[in-house]
Write an enzyme that holds these catalytic residues in place. Structure first.
Site, PDB file in Angstrom:
ATOM      1  N   ASP A 225       0.844  -1.192   0.000  1.00 29.50           N
ATOM      2  CA  ASP A 225       0.000   0.000   0.000  1.00 29.50           C
ATOM      3  C   ASP A 225       0.886   1.251   0.000  1.00 29.50           C
ATOM      4  OD1 ASP A 225      -2.813   1.116   0.472  1.00 29.50           O
ATOM      5  OD2 ASP A 225      -1.697   2.030   2.141  1.00 29.50           O
ATOM      6  N   GLU A 276       1.375  -0.146  -4.818  1.00 37.60           N
ATOM      7  CA  GLU A 276       0.430   0.895  -5.218  1.00 37.60           C
ATOM      8  C   GLU A 276       1.220   2.157  -5.568  1.00 37.60           C
ATOM      9  OE1 GLU A 276      -3.497   3.247  -3.471  1.00 37.60           O
ATOM     10  OE2 GLU A 276      -1.884   2.630  -2.110  1.00 37.60           O
TER      11      GLU A 276
END
Length: 493
Positions: A225, A276
């Protein structure tokens, strides 16, 4: 005279028998097509397969649904973050009520198990079951930041990383104002979340123990993330850091020195890792792709725009819009961010999402990720993305097992290694075809009218029943003929 007639009839009969057998032989060969990548080659197995994002599903729910996931043709699944997370508002499980979904993106410690998804034992059981079904497990991990509720942080964790002074970047509590500024982007507070000093050796040691524990429990890869907010080796360093060495360490390229020796990422050569890296000014996708695969966020946005306007222009679908290159991309039409944060994609219909997914999954490159919406997914009559019944732990709306999704997943595996050609049938922007060296093709009609087609084809002569909707097509004299209905996907091979 009789002998002459017999001599004439024999070749005629042989031709008739051959013509009659061709469809049968074609179907037999079609059924023999299978995924040519070894399950032991995890990187290739995931990269060339397809991933189901089991967003907010509990470990027990995932384990229960594994037969359906396997039958749907997915080669991997992605969990929500498994780390210990903030327990907010009484520890409820309503996605946007008393148990907001984003709490598991607010770590308070890096150990496996949380109140939203389940225990470490649940995780181990799920991974073991997934392995039996030939499904790889990708774990969403969140090293970039902690919860802003600092009083909730684990005392053991704080002590292990050297306290608050060493936990965060010196710039870590200043708001990120300029995403193009790499120093701000990799050291400042993003979205109100204090930025962890991911270059602190004490934190790195603690986080490595967590990552390796995930691997020992059965994880086959990781989704990082906010990866764009963790500095690359040549990015400017925070004054609390000697060097930006996170990515070399956590991709297994370098060992981590500790007081008791060195530690490294376990099974580094076998793990599928992506991050990400949301596109924008100075996102440095190609530089990140030297270490990990990255997200094709710009491509996904382009697809959503096309689908919303009722077209899939072949030229636009072909262009990846990412410097990392197709082989290093994870592609999606909808992600949990586009659905849950600002709701940008939430108004799209389930068919539009399937159509976009068919476009990415039928392609040679890119690793397609299917985001499974929550129960009742999509904006309801009251304009809500999370209608009543949307609870953390549940399996969502089940679109992942729709026949069109299943057919495209199986097509993708059967067409492994074959080149692609994208074109619009009859130059109609509403009807996209993705052909894989003449061995099969996917046709997507996002329009509201049926469209007949006659296409050059090297498929065996005979009749074909499309794998998604059972639509009859035929091949003769080098031509594939059929009709695709409005808002329909055909998968032919």
């Amino acid at each position: 005279m009789k002998k002459k007639i017999v001599l004439i009839l024999i070749p005629v009969l042989l031709v008739l028998i051959l013509v009659c057998c061709i469809p049968f032989v074609g179907r037999l060969l079609s059924k023999s097509l299978s995924y040519a990548v070894s399950i032991n080659d995890t990187k290739e197995y995931v990269r060339n397969g397809s991933v189901l994002h089991c967003w907010c599903w509990s470990f027990k729910t995932i384990e229960e649904k594994l037969p359906l996931i396997a039958d749907a043709g997915f080669t991997a699944l992605q969990t929500s973050p498994v780390n210990t997370c903030l327990v907010g508002e009484g520890g409820g499980l309503d996605m946007m009520g008393n148990g907001k979904w984003y709490y598991h993106y607010q770590p308070v410690d890096w150990k496996i198990g949380n109140y939203q998804l389940g225990t470490r034992e649940d995780f181990i059981s799920m991974c073991k079951a997934a392995e039996a079904y030939g499904i790889k497990v990708i774990v969403d991990v969140v090293p970039n930041h902690t919860t802003p509720e600092l009083s909730a942080l684990s005392a053991d964790f704080l002590e292990a990383v050297g306290g608050f002074d060493k936990l965060y970047h010196k710039n870590g509590n200043k708001a990120l104002a300029n995403y193009s500024d790499r120093y701000q982007c990799t050291t400042a507070k993003m979205g109100g979340l204090p930025d962890v000093n991911t270059e602190n050796p004490l934190f790195q040691s603690y986080f490595m123990s967590f990552i390796n524990d995930c691997v020992s429990c059965g994880a086959d890869g990781f989704r990082y993330d906010t990866a764009k907010h963790i500095g690359l080796p040549d990015d400017p360093c925070d004054e609390a850091s000697a060097e930006n060495n996170f990515w070399p360490l956590f991709t297994g390229r370098a060992p981590l020195a500790t007081e008791s020796g060195t530690v490294s990422l376990d099974k580094a050569d076998q793990l599928y890792i992506y991050g990400e890296v949301l596109q924008g000014n100075n996102a440095r996708e190609a530089a990140y792709a030297d270490y990990i695969s990255v997200t094709a966020s710009g491509y996904g946005k382009s697809l959503r725009q096309m689908l919303s306007s009722g077209q899939l222009l072949a030229k636009s679908v072909t262009a990846w819009r990412n410097d990392a290159g197709g082989e290093k991309l994870v592609t999606w039409v909808e992600s949990h961010d586009t659905y849950a944060n600002d709701g940008e994609s939430a108004k799209m219909s389930n068919f539009q999402l399937r159509a976009g997914y068919a476009a990415i999954a039928a392609r040679k490159e890119g690793t397609p990720l299917f985001f499974n919406r929550p129960t009742g997914g999509g904006v309801d009559e009251e304009g809500l993305q999370f209608p009543s019944g949307c609870r953390i732990g549940n399996a969502g709306n089940g679109e992942y097992s729709h026949p069109e999704v299943v057919a495209v997943n199986n097509f993708r595996k059967a067409m492994y290694g074959l080149d692609e050609t994208l074109f619009n049938i009859n130059d109609d922007k509403r009807v996209l075809a993705i052909d894989r060296e003449g061995k099969g093709l996917v046709i997507i009609n996002v329009g509201d009218e049926s469209v007949s087609f006659q296409l050059p084809s090297s498929l065996w002569w005979g009749s074909y029943k499309d794998h998604a909707n059972g639509v009859e097509c035929s091949v003769s004299f080098g031509k594939l003929r059929g009709t695709i209905g409005p808002e329909q996907i055909l998968v032919i091979y």
